[in-house]
Design a protein around this motif. Sequence first.
Motif, short mmCIF file in Angstrom:
data_model
loop_
_atom_site.label_atom_id
_atom_site.label_comp_id
_atom_site.label_asym_id
_atom_site.label_seq_id
_atom_site.Cartn_x
_atom_site.Cartn_y
_atom_site.Cartn_z
N GLY A 178 13.86 3.63 22.09
CA GLY A 178 13.17 4.79 21.56
C GLY A 178 13.31 4.91 20.05
N VAL A 179 14.54 4.72 19.57
CA VAL A 179 14.78 4.80 18.12
C VAL A 179 14.04 3.68 17.39
N PHE A 180 14.13 2.46 17.94
CA PHE A 180 13.49 1.32 17.29
C PHE A 180 11.98 1.51 17.25
N GLY A 181 11.42 2.04 18.35
CA GLY A 181 9.98 2.29 18.39
C GLY A 181 9.56 3.34 17.37
N SER A 182 10.39 4.39 17.24
CA SER A 182 10.08 5.44 16.27
C SER A 182 10.13 4.92 14.84
N VAL A 183 11.17 4.14 14.54
CA VAL A 183 11.31 3.57 13.20
C VAL A 183 10.13 2.65 12.88
N THR A 184 9.74 1.85 13.87
CA THR A 184 8.61 0.94 13.68
C THR A 184 7.32 1.72 13.43
N ALA A 185 7.12 2.81 14.18
CA ALA A 185 5.92 3.62 14.00
C ALA A 185 5.88 4.25 12.60
N ILE A 186 7.03 4.77 12.16
CA ILE A 186 7.10 5.36 10.82
C ILE A 186 6.84 4.31 9.76
N GLY A 187 7.42 3.11 9.96
CA GLY A 187 7.20 2.02 9.02
C GLY A 187 5.73 1.62 8.94
N SER A 188 5.06 1.65 10.11
CA SER A 188 3.64 1.30 10.14
C SER A 188 2.79 2.31 9.37
N VAL A 189 3.13 3.60 9.51
CA VAL A 189 2.41 4.64 8.79
C VAL A 189 2.62 4.49 7.29
N LEU A 190 3.86 4.24 6.88
CA LEU A 190 4.14 4.05 5.45
C LEU A 190 3.39 2.84 4.91
N TYR A 191 3.36 1.77 5.70
CA TYR A 191 2.64 0.57 5.28
C TYR A 191 1.15 0.87 5.13
N LEU A 192 0.61 1.68 6.06
CA LEU A 192 -0.80 2.05 5.98
C LEU A 192 -1.09 2.85 4.71
N VAL A 193 -0.22 3.82 4.39
CA VAL A 193 -0.39 4.63 3.19
C VAL A 193 -0.36 3.76 1.94
N ILE A 194 0.59 2.81 1.90
CA ILE A 194 0.71 1.92 0.75
C ILE A 194 -0.55 1.08 0.59
N GLU A 195 -1.07 0.57 1.69
CA GLU A 195 -2.28 -0.25 1.63
C GLU A 195 -3.49 0.56 1.15
N ILE A 196 -3.58 1.83 1.60
CA ILE A 196 -4.70 2.68 1.15
C ILE A 196 -4.62 2.94 -0.35
N LEU A 197 -3.42 3.29 -0.81
CA LEU A 197 -3.23 3.53 -2.24
C LEU A 197 -3.50 2.27 -3.06
N LYS A 198 -3.03 1.14 -2.52
CA LYS A 198 -3.23 -0.13 -3.20
C LYS A 198 -4.72 -0.46 -3.32
N THR A 199 -5.47 -0.16 -2.26
CA THR A 199 -6.91 -0.42 -2.27
C THR A 199 -7.62 0.50 -3.27
N LEU A 200 -7.21 1.77 -3.31
CA LEU A 200 -7.84 2.73 -4.23
C LEU A 200 -7.58 2.39 -5.70
N ILE A 201 -6.40 1.86 -5.95
CA ILE A 201 -6.01 1.57 -7.33
C ILE A 201 -6.48 0.19 -7.79
#
Length: 311
Positions: free
Chosen positions: A232-255
């Motif tokens: 459960g913890v590992f899945g939660s951490v992975t999900a949070i990491g995926s969201v952060l990665y998505l945000v970084i990619e969006i910002l990277k694309t915009l910039i």
Amino acid sequence: MKTIDIIVPCYNEGENIDMFFYETQGVISSITGYSFRYIFIDDGSCDDTLEKIKGLDNHVKIKYISFSRNFGKEAAMYAGLRASRGDYAVIIDADLQHPPGLMAEMIETIEETGCDSCAARRVSRKGEPRLRSLFARAFYRIMNRYSDIEILDGAVDFRMMNRKMVRAIVSMPENQRFSKGIFAWVGFDTRWIEFENVKRISGESKWSVWSLTKYAIDGFIDFAASPLKFVGVFGSVTAIGSVLYLVIEILKTLIMGKDIPGYASTICLILFFGGLITTVLSVMGEYIGRMYMETKGRPIYIEKESNIDED
């Protein structure tokens, strides 16, 4: 006069029965004030174990239960405890790796301290394969850290218990048993006796690397919910990491503008999450499978032959 039942699980121990009986008789004959009874459990042996048991000296109380097939040592110990009626019950192996001489010390310890159980603990693994020793020590460390019980490193099944503790253990009729964990879980005051590792008098151990591994996994899952929590913890951490990665990619694309798609990174992510999902399902499936087996209500063992009810 207090009574003591000596419970002896046996699986293909035909070569050792006579020597075990001789050694044990030498010990209990020097103990006064107690009446002893043997309860041998033939765990579906393929050799002449049962015939050897039937041929033992009939001047002492020899009882036996023979299983219809090999149900395992855990089932054999449960059958012996269930058939026990003495003030005390002691579980001991027939291969003399559990020194019978310790029974006198166990009796003395229980009577002097008033404890409920006196158990044996190996302080060395001399003569044992190095890989098995490393595996065993690792198991105890992991078990004590992540489960709700504590098992001393080197603890063996050789122990003497009073009637209260025996009744508590027998009241737990779970099919998939891990007695070391059950002994710890039921509580009661237990004192320990240390002894050096003893080699088998003959034959080879019935415990292969695979059976020991399976036994360790069974024990860990039976008394720990940590794998589910970890997943459960590992899945939660992975999900949070995926969201952060998505945000970084969006910002990277915009910039910086649209990036060139990467084949390697896509494959790595697919493999990673595929493996993660499979692992999570496997862990959950293991627990669900055990629940399914318990709900079947199958007996822990099936008797083929016994003289327990005979006078």
